[in-house]
Design a protein around this motif. Structure first.
Motif, PDB file in Angstrom:
ATOM      1  N   ARG A  22      35.004  56.147  56.252  1.00 35.48           N
ATOM      2  CA  ARG A  22      36.290  56.400  56.922  1.00 35.48           C
ATOM      3  C   ARG A  22      36.615  57.888  57.071  1.00 35.48           C
ATOM      4  O   ARG A  22      37.770  58.249  57.270  1.00 35.48           O
ATOM      5  CB  ARG A  22      37.414  55.706  56.155  1.00 35.48           C
ATOM      6  CG  ARG A  22      37.284  54.183  56.114  1.00 35.48           C
ATOM      7  CD  ARG A  22      38.489  53.550  55.414  1.00 35.48           C
ATOM      8  NE  ARG A  22      38.429  52.099  55.458  1.00 35.48           N
ATOM      9  CZ  ARG A  22      37.863  51.352  54.517  1.00 35.48           C
ATOM     10  NH1 ARG A  22      37.320  51.931  53.454  1.00 35.48           N
ATOM     11  NH2 ARG A  22      37.842  50.039  54.613  1.00 35.48           N
ATOM     12  N   LYS A  26      38.742  63.012  59.398  1.00 35.38           N
ATOM     13  CA  LYS A  26      39.262  63.907  58.370  1.00 35.38           C
ATOM     14  C   LYS A  26      38.840  65.353  58.638  1.00 35.38           C
ATOM     15  O   LYS A  26      37.759  65.617  59.155  1.00 35.38           O
ATOM     16  CB  LYS A  26      38.773  63.476  56.984  1.00 35.38           C
ATOM     17  CG  LYS A  26      39.257  62.095  56.552  1.00 35.38           C
ATOM     18  CD  LYS A  26      40.768  62.052  56.436  1.00 35.38           C
ATOM     19  CE  LYS A  26      41.266  60.687  56.032  1.00 35.38           C
ATOM     20  NZ  LYS A  26      42.743  60.638  55.919  1.00 35.38           N
ATOM     21  N   GLU A  30      40.072  68.209  54.045  1.00 36.45           N
ATOM     22  CA  GLU A  30      40.300  66.881  53.477  1.00 36.45           C
ATOM     23  C   GLU A  30      39.010  66.288  52.915  1.00 36.45           C
ATOM     24  O   GLU A  30      39.010  65.666  51.845  1.00 36.45           O
ATOM     25  CB  GLU A  30      40.893  65.961  54.546  1.00 36.45           C
ATOM     26  CG  GLU A  30      42.337  66.279  54.895  1.00 36.45           C
ATOM     27  CD  GLU A  30      42.838  65.486  56.085  1.00 36.45           C
ATOM     28  OE1 GLU A  30      44.025  65.093  56.080  1.00 36.45           O
ATOM     29  OE2 GLU A  30      42.043  65.261  57.039  1.00 36.45           O
ATOM     30  N   GLU A  33      38.231  68.147  49.670  1.00 38.63           N
ATOM     31  CA  GLU A  33      39.111  67.729  48.573  1.00 38.63           C
ATOM     32  C   GLU A  33      38.688  66.361  48.039  1.00 38.63           C
ATOM     33  O   GLU A  33      38.682  66.129  46.826  1.00 38.63           O
ATOM     34  CB  GLU A  33      40.566  67.674  49.041  1.00 38.63           C
ATOM     35  CG  GLU A  33      41.542  67.292  47.930  1.00 38.63           C
ATOM     36  CD  GLU A  33      42.973  67.148  48.411  1.00 38.63           C
ATOM     37  OE1 GLU A  33      43.857  66.941  47.555  1.00 38.63           O
ATOM     38  OE2 GLU A  33      43.203  67.229  49.640  1.00 38.63           O
ATOM     39  N   LEU A  34      38.334  65.461  48.945  1.00 33.13           N
ATOM     40  CA  LEU A  34      37.897  64.125  48.543  1.00 33.13           C
ATOM     41  C   LEU A  34      36.658  64.223  47.660  1.00 33.13           C
ATOM     42  O   LEU A  34      36.587  63.591  46.593  1.00 33.13           O
ATOM     43  CB  LEU A  34      37.601  63.288  49.785  1.00 33.13           C
ATOM     44  CG  LEU A  34      37.175  61.837  49.563  1.00 33.13           C
ATOM     45  CD1 LEU A  34      38.328  61.026  49.005  1.00 33.13           C
ATOM     46  CD2 LEU A  34      36.674  61.228  50.873  1.00 33.13           C
ATOM     47  N   THR A  37      37.395  65.884  44.214  1.00 28.49           N
ATOM     48  CA  THR A  37      38.053  64.949  43.296  1.00 28.49           C
ATOM     49  C   THR A  37      37.054  63.965  42.721  1.00 28.49           C
ATOM     50  O   THR A  37      37.064  63.675  41.517  1.00 28.49           O
ATOM     51  CB  THR A  37      39.171  64.184  44.025  1.00 28.49           C
ATOM     52  OG1 THR A  37      40.125  65.114  44.547  1.00 28.49           O
ATOM     53  CG2 THR A  37      39.879  63.218  43.083  1.00 28.49           C
ATOM     54  N   THR A 276      38.104  54.520  49.739  1.00 32.33           N
ATOM     55  CA  THR A 276      39.339  55.216  50.050  1.00 32.33           C
ATOM     56  C   THR A 276      39.086  56.671  50.446  1.00 32.33           C
ATOM     57  O   THR A 276      38.100  57.280  50.026  1.00 32.33           O
ATOM     58  CB  THR A 276      40.302  55.181  48.847  1.00 32.33           C
ATOM     59  OG1 THR A 276      41.528  55.848  49.183  1.00 32.33           O
ATOM     60  CG2 THR A 276      39.685  55.864  47.635  1.00 32.33           C
ATOM     61  N   THR A 277      39.960  57.226  51.254  1.00 33.91           N
ATOM     62  CA  THR A 277      39.903  58.654  51.576  1.00 33.91           C
ATOM     63  C   THR A 277      41.076  59.398  50.938  1.00 33.91           C
ATOM     64  O   THR A 277      41.310  60.564  51.259  1.00 33.91           O
ATOM     65  CB  THR A 277      39.937  58.874  53.103  1.00 33.91           C
ATOM     66  OG1 THR A 277      41.114  58.260  53.644  1.00 33.91           O
ATOM     67  CG2 THR A 277      38.694  58.285  53.764  1.00 33.91           C
ATOM     68  N   THR A 278      41.780  58.739  50.035  1.00 28.76           N
ATOM     69  CA  THR A 278      42.903  59.349  49.314  1.00 28.76           C
ATOM     70  C   THR A 278      42.413  59.848  47.958  1.00 28.76           C
ATOM     71  O   THR A 278      42.024  59.039  47.109  1.00 28.76           O
ATOM     72  CB  THR A 278      44.034  58.340  49.111  1.00 28.76           C
ATOM     73  OG1 THR A 278      44.445  57.830  50.380  1.00 28.76           O
ATOM     74  CG2 THR A 278      45.225  58.997  48.416  1.00 28.76           C
ATOM     75  N   PRO A 279      42.412  61.142  47.722  1.00 30.84           N
ATOM     76  CA  PRO A 279      41.878  61.669  46.466  1.00 30.84           C
ATOM     77  C   PRO A 279      42.490  61.035  45.220  1.00 30.84           C
ATOM     78  O   PRO A 279      41.762  60.751  44.258  1.00 30.84           O
ATOM     79  CB  PRO A 279      42.193  63.165  46.561  1.00 30.84           C
ATOM     80  CG  PRO A 279      42.164  63.459  48.021  1.00 30.84           C
ATOM     81  CD  PRO A 279      42.782  62.243  48.654  1.00 30.84           C
ATOM     82  N   GLN A 280      43.799  60.802  45.219  1.00 29.61           N
ATOM     83  CA  GLN A 280      44.419  60.223  44.027  1.00 29.61           C
ATOM     84  C   GLN A 280      43.889  58.828  43.738  1.00 29.61           C
ATOM     85  O   GLN A 280      43.694  58.445  42.580  1.00 29.61           O
ATOM     86  CB  GLN A 280      45.942  60.182  44.191  1.00 29.61           C
ATOM     87  CG  GLN A 280      46.683  59.730  42.919  1.00 29.61           C
ATOM     88  CD  GLN A 280      46.391  60.624  41.731  1.00 29.61           C
ATOM     89  OE1 GLN A 280      46.603  61.842  41.790  1.00 29.61           O
ATOM     90  NE2 GLN A 280      45.888  60.048  40.637  1.00 29.61           N
ATOM     91  N   ARG A 281      43.621  58.053  44.784  1.00 30.97           N
ATOM     92  CA  ARG A 281      43.073  56.719  44.578  1.00 30.97           C
ATOM     93  C   ARG A 281      41.640  56.790  44.044  1.00 30.97           C
ATOM     94  O   ARG A 281      41.210  55.928  43.270  1.00 30.97           O
ATOM     95  CB  ARG A 281      43.130  55.912  45.880  1.00 30.97           C
ATOM     96  CG  ARG A 281      44.535  55.443  46.236  1.00 30.97           C
ATOM     97  CD  ARG A 281      44.569  54.694  47.565  1.00 30.97           C
ATOM     98  NE  ARG A 281      43.764  53.485  47.552  1.00 30.97           N
ATOM     99  CZ  ARG A 281      44.160  52.323  47.062  1.00 30.97           C
ATOM    100  NH1 ARG A 281      45.348  52.194  46.490  1.00 30.97           N
ATOM    101  NH2 ARG A 281      43.364  51.255  47.109  1.00 30.97           N
TER     102      ARG A 281
END
Length: 310
Positions: A22, A26, A30, A33-34, A37, A276-281
């Motif tokens: 995904r 980005k 982004e 960062e992904l 992380t 996921t592409t959300t670092p926190q997830r």
């Protein structure tokens, strides 16, 4: 982050894999960062495929453009890609020509000289195993691919390939989550009359992989079914989420970590592929690698997902 030596290889792999299907849209920042992380959490195993993205090799190319890996950085990563789906068809193609063309395209897009692992992406009903063997031999001899595997294959499909290929098939990537677990559920309730769960659909696939040193990679680990939405926080799964939330509080981790831990707790040493592409997830899911669910807690989650445990 728990790691293990991937059977059939010299690779030391984490039990969490970062899927990159995904990242096409980005930005460089982004993507970086992904990856930062993920690597901070110990996730050094990356999953690609030639068909991921808005164009062929799109996500592989986006990754390379954003990361611009040096040789030393590349050596720290395990990069896996897949071949076999012809999206414009749509159909599947395990011919010698297609496999070679796909790998060469992936190497160019990724800006690397080799793939650590190549998977055949979903079964090709028209497969000619001799052609697969020819392609694998050429790729291995040229140093373009170091290890091989499959995705979504049955035991007999794997046996057919193994009769011809000389390299071990070290991975089978399969859909698996707490709520989509026929790989496990059928074996628990085998031979019980009147239970849909007891109907054999996978021919002992999970046990087959364990017997033959094939590592299972679980894709869509947080999806309720076949891309029909996540089960975490879903009103469709109140009982399951109540158990997840209680265990998350007990272990002081996010619910995502409990969903991850349900898979990593299994003694088959499976890997969880998170997309996921959300670092926190990514960080939240990675915490599940080390959550020591008890046997009773694992089965409680299993029951809460409406599976029958006699």
């Amino acid at each position: 982050m728990k790691t293990f030596k991937l059977p059939g290889t010299e690779l030391v792999a984490p039990n969490i894999v970062l899927g990159l299907m995904r990242i096409q849209e980005k930005s460089d920042a982004e993507v970086r960062e992904l990856l930062a992380t993920a690597m901070d959490a110990g996730i050094t195993f990356l999953d690609h495929a030639d068909v991921y993205g808005s164009e062929l090799h799109g996500c592989e190319r986006r990754f390379a453009e954003a990361m611009r890996l040096s040789p030393s950085q590349r050596e720290k990563l395990i990069i896996q890609s897949k071949a076999g789906i012809v999206r414009e068809g749509p159909y599947f193609d395990f011919s010698y020509e297609h496999i070679i063309e796909s790998v060469d395209g992936s190497l160019k897009a990724l800006g690397t000289d080799y793939l650590d692992i190549l998977l055949l992406h979903r079964p090709d009903a028209l497969v000619e195993p001799e052609e697969v063997a020819r392609a694998f031999d050429e790729l291995a001899t040229a140093g373009k691919v170091r290890a091989f595997g499959v995705s979504n294959h049955t035991p007999r499909q794997i046996d057919l390939l193994k009769r011809h290929v000389s390299q071990p098939l070290v991975i089978n990537q399969l859909q698996l989550s707490i709520t989509h677990a026929p790989l496990i559920a059928q074996g628990v309730a085998a031979n019980m009359q009147g239970l849909d769960q007891s109907v054999s659909r996978d021919d002992g696939l999970l046990d087959y992989c364990r017997l033959h040193d094939i590592t299972v990679q679980a894709w869509s680990p947080f999806q309720a079914g076949f891309f029909d939405g996540p089960f975490l926080g879903s009103e469709r799964h109140p009982q399951l989420n109540a158990v997840i939330d209680r265990l998350a509080e007990k272990y002081d981790v996010p619910p995502l970590a409990i969903a991850t831990a349900w898979i990593t707790r299994h003694p088959a040493r499976m890997q969880v592929v998170i997309g996921t592409t959300t670092p926190q997830r990514v960080a939240d899911a990675a915490l599940g690698s080390d959550v020591p669910l008890t046997r009773a807690e694992w089965y409680e989650l299993f029951r809460a997902a409406n599976y029958i445990v006699p």
